[in-house]
Write a protein that holds these residues in place. Structure first.
Motif, PDB file in Angstrom:
ATOM      1  N   PRO A 240      34.351  42.744  46.887  1.00  0.00           N
ATOM      2  CA  PRO A 240      34.881  41.388  47.096  1.00  0.00           C
ATOM      3  C   PRO A 240      33.852  40.335  46.666  1.00  0.00           C
ATOM      4  O   PRO A 240      32.643  40.582  46.647  1.00  0.00           O
ATOM      5  CB  PRO A 240      35.121  41.324  48.607  1.00  0.00           C
ATOM      6  N   VAL A 241      34.327  39.151  46.320  1.00  0.00           N
ATOM      7  CA  VAL A 241      33.470  38.015  45.989  1.00  0.00           C
ATOM      8  C   VAL A 241      33.827  36.869  46.918  1.00  0.00           C
ATOM      9  O   VAL A 241      34.971  36.417  46.938  1.00  0.00           O
ATOM     10  CB  VAL A 241      33.646  37.577  44.520  1.00  0.00           C
ATOM     11  N   LYS A 242      32.835  36.459  47.728  1.00  0.00           N
ATOM     12  CA  LYS A 242      33.039  35.362  48.679  1.00  0.00           C
ATOM     13  C   LYS A 242      34.256  35.623  49.573  1.00  0.00           C
ATOM     14  O   LYS A 242      35.048  34.732  49.850  1.00  0.00           O
ATOM     15  CB  LYS A 242      33.183  34.028  47.945  1.00  0.00           C
ATOM     16  N   ARG A 244      36.894  37.350  48.905  1.00  0.00           N
ATOM     17  CA  ARG A 244      38.166  37.517  48.209  1.00  0.00           C
ATOM     18  C   ARG A 244      38.252  38.925  47.613  1.00  0.00           C
ATOM     19  O   ARG A 244      37.370  39.337  46.873  1.00  0.00           O
ATOM     20  CB  ARG A 244      38.314  36.486  47.092  1.00  0.00           C
ATOM     21  N   VAL A 245      39.336  39.630  47.924  1.00  0.00           N
ATOM     22  CA  VAL A 245      39.550  40.966  47.379  1.00  0.00           C
ATOM     23  C   VAL A 245      39.924  40.834  45.910  1.00  0.00           C
ATOM     24  O   VAL A 245      40.740  39.991  45.533  1.00  0.00           O
ATOM     25  CB  VAL A 245      40.677  41.687  48.147  1.00  0.00           C
ATOM     26  N   LEU A 246      39.327  41.651  45.066  1.00  0.00           N
ATOM     27  CA  LEU A 246      39.512  41.542  43.617  1.00  0.00           C
ATOM     28  C   LEU A 246      40.188  42.769  43.034  1.00  0.00           C
ATOM     29  O   LEU A 246      39.831  43.256  41.970  1.00  0.00           O
ATOM     30  CB  LEU A 246      38.158  41.307  42.928  1.00  0.00           C
ATOM     31  N   GLY A 247      41.178  43.290  43.751  1.00  0.00           N
ATOM     32  CA  GLY A 247      41.917  44.443  43.259  1.00  0.00           C
ATOM     33  C   GLY A 247      42.848  44.079  42.125  1.00  0.00           C
ATOM     34  O   GLY A 247      42.979  42.910  41.747  1.00  0.00           O
ATOM     35  N   LYS A 248      43.544  45.064  41.600  1.00  0.00           N
ATOM     36  CA  LYS A 248      44.447  44.862  40.471  1.00  0.00           C
ATOM     37  C   LYS A 248      45.531  43.844  40.790  1.00  0.00           C
ATOM     38  O   LYS A 248      45.866  42.997  39.969  1.00  0.00           O
ATOM     39  CB  LYS A 248      45.079  46.204  40.087  1.00  0.00           C
ATOM     40  N   ALA A 249      46.071  43.915  41.992  1.00  0.00           N
ATOM     41  CA  ALA A 249      47.180  43.033  42.357  1.00  0.00           C
ATOM     42  C   ALA A 249      46.717  41.608  42.671  1.00  0.00           C
ATOM     43  O   ALA A 249      47.510  40.667  42.616  1.00  0.00           O
ATOM     44  CB  ALA A 249      47.926  43.597  43.559  1.00  0.00           C
ATOM     45  N   GLN A 250      45.427  41.446  42.987  1.00  0.00           N
ATOM     46  CA  GLN A 250      44.929  40.125  43.380  1.00  0.00           C
ATOM     47  C   GLN A 250      44.439  39.334  42.152  1.00  0.00           C
ATOM     48  O   GLN A 250      43.277  38.954  42.040  1.00  0.00           O
ATOM     49  CB  GLN A 250      43.791  40.254  44.404  1.00  0.00           C
ATOM     50  N   ARG A 254      40.995  36.972  41.237  1.00  0.00           N
ATOM     51  CA  ARG A 254      40.111  37.286  40.106  1.00  0.00           C
ATOM     52  C   ARG A 254      39.937  36.082  39.185  1.00  0.00           C
ATOM     53  O   ARG A 254      38.866  35.870  38.629  1.00  0.00           O
ATOM     54  CB  ARG A 254      40.652  38.499  39.344  1.00  0.00           C
ATOM     55  N   LEU A 255      40.985  35.272  39.039  1.00  0.00           N
ATOM     56  CA  LEU A 255      40.848  34.030  38.263  1.00  0.00           C
ATOM     57  C   LEU A 255      39.913  33.061  38.967  1.00  0.00           C
ATOM     58  O   LEU A 255      39.098  32.390  38.350  1.00  0.00           O
ATOM     59  CB  LEU A 255      42.223  33.386  38.040  1.00  0.00           C
ATOM     60  N   TRP A 256      40.021  32.989  40.304  1.00  0.00           N
ATOM     61  CA  TRP A 256      39.103  32.157  41.082  1.00  0.00           C
ATOM     62  C   TRP A 256      37.658  32.632  40.880  1.00  0.00           C
ATOM     63  O   TRP A 256      36.752  31.833  40.702  1.00  0.00           O
ATOM     64  CB  TRP A 256      39.457  32.231  42.561  1.00  0.00           C
ATOM     65  N   ALA A 257      37.461  33.946  40.948  1.00  0.00           N
ATOM     66  CA  ALA A 257      36.108  34.503  40.797  1.00  0.00           C
ATOM     67  C   ALA A 257      35.539  34.163  39.425  1.00  0.00           C
ATOM     68  O   ALA A 257      34.350  33.842  39.290  1.00  0.00           O
ATOM     69  CB  ALA A 257      36.144  36.014  41.008  1.00  0.00           C
TER      70      ALA A 257
END
Length: 390
Positions: A240-242, A244-250, A254-257
């Protein structure tokens, strides 16, 4: 100043207020209401009046919530009859479902601990009091519920203000203005990923069709496009980053990251945080619209709006991608003008002059010497490190 120019000014101030972490929701809606009045937009005027607890509208809305949250059997004829009566009363006073009272808004207003249908100014004051006194609640109002309520109103007001601003700003040159944006995005996206670019162009063509199935398909394409861009800019990750889960569905996370990473300066990142959050909310809104396209009949206007907003979102993402590729060299604090020092460090004119005097005295400034200058604190030193070659 013409009415159009004044309305544009008010809408610009509204958006700045809503996109600032320290901005006032109450002040923003006041400005939005004045702009809507100038433009003769009665729907937005009424929505703003409801946020100010206007007695012309609030009692009937509270009756609707009271009925909806009662223990009555909602499948019964008695309940349906009572509901029909309330909806007729709401219609009689000019209120429209999904414009003046959405289901989400009714859910927010149903919580008395979040403020209910009191004025948003009062809600903002109560929240500020609880934050200041470091309390979770005062026995009546709960900080988390007030925060959730303010967040909803802020996002809804931002949607109204954005739509009015875009309609007004480009009312005379809609086609030409969008053509410029579309051409730039298509070209950049073709360089980045031709498959994604083709998807977006097909979505645009789809909403121009007379077939409703193509409108629905265009909405689905928008969601897939955003997922594809996320895959390209920030692939799925188990870490996770900050928070936020960064899996395939999220893909939104991932755009936020990606955007968090693409903004290099720490000070600029903080200033841009509100914009990143709002951009994320637009992506979420687009996602909800596209999901609706799978399950319900979709109107052409709804599809067009989704595609246009997708173009705006992609344009921002590509701009951040470009900024990440071309890192500009930092300025030298020892040659910066007084105006540059004042603007980049967010300091007073007097402090900027003290910095100039000090660099003349010492010959060259470093972090230690800078911290000794009158008026320069730790935060200013941090900004100086981010803005200058120090």
């Amino acid at each position: 100043m013409t009415q159009k120019a004044e309305a544009l000014r008010l809408l610009e101030e509204t958006l700045k207020e809503l996109e600032s972490q320290k901005g006032s929701v109450f002040a923003a809606i006041q400005k939005l209401s004045r702009a809507a009045t100038l433009l003769g937009n009665e729907d937005v005027q009424i929505w703003c009046a409801i946020q100010f607890a206007d007695s012309r509208y609030v009692p009937e809305l509270e009756n609707l919530i009271k009925l909806a949250t009662s223990n009555d059997d909602q499948a019964s004829k008695k309940f349906q009859s009572a509901l029909d009566v309330i909806f007729e009363r709401l219609k009689a006073i000019g209120l429209k479902h999904e414009i003046h009272f959405t289901n989400d808004e009714l859910s927010q207003k149903a919580s008395q601990s979040g403020g209910g249908y009191v004025s948003v100014g009062f809600i903002e004051e109560r929240y500020a009091d609880l934050v200041r006194t470091k309390r979770g609640n005062d026995g009546t109002y709960y900080k988390n519920n007030l925060y959730s309520h303010l967040g909803y109103v802020r996002n809804r007001a931002h949607g109204f203000a954005s739509d009015l601003f875009n309609q007004l700003k480009f009312s005379d040159t809609v086609s030409n203005s969008f053509d410029v944006l579309k051409a730039a995005v298509d070209d950049k996206l073709l360089d980045l990923n031709p498959v994604l670019a083709e998807q977006l162009m097909l979505a645009f063509r789809g909403v121009s069709s007379s077939k409703d199935e193509e409108w629905s398909q265009a909405l689905t394409t928008c969601r897939r496009l955003l997922e594809g861009i996320a895959d390209h800019l920030h692939p799925a990750d188990t870490q996770p980053v900050k928070g936020r889960v960064l899996g395939k569905a999220q893909y939104v996370n991932r755009l936020w990251a990606f955007m968090d990473r693409a903004i290099e300066s720490e000070s600029n990142r903080e200033l841009a945080k509100a914009h990143v959050d709002f951009l994320g909310s637009w992506i979420e809104k687009t996602n909800k619209i596209t999901n609706k396209g799978v399950h319900a009949e979709v109107g052409q206007l709804e599809a067009v709006k989704a595609v246009f907003h997708t173009y705006l979102v992609v344009a921002d993402l590509l701009d951040y991608l470009d900024s990440g590729k071309t890192s500009k060299p930092k300025s030298d604090i020892n040659t910066a003008t007084i105006d540059e020092l004042e603007a980049l460090l967010d300091i007073s004119r007097a402090t900027a002059k003290e910095i100039v005097k000090a660099r003349v005295q010492y010959g060259k400034l470093d972090k230690l010497l800078l911290s000794k200058i009158r008026g320069v604190g730790p935060k200013t030193v941090e900004k100086a490190v981010a803005a200058f070659a120090l």
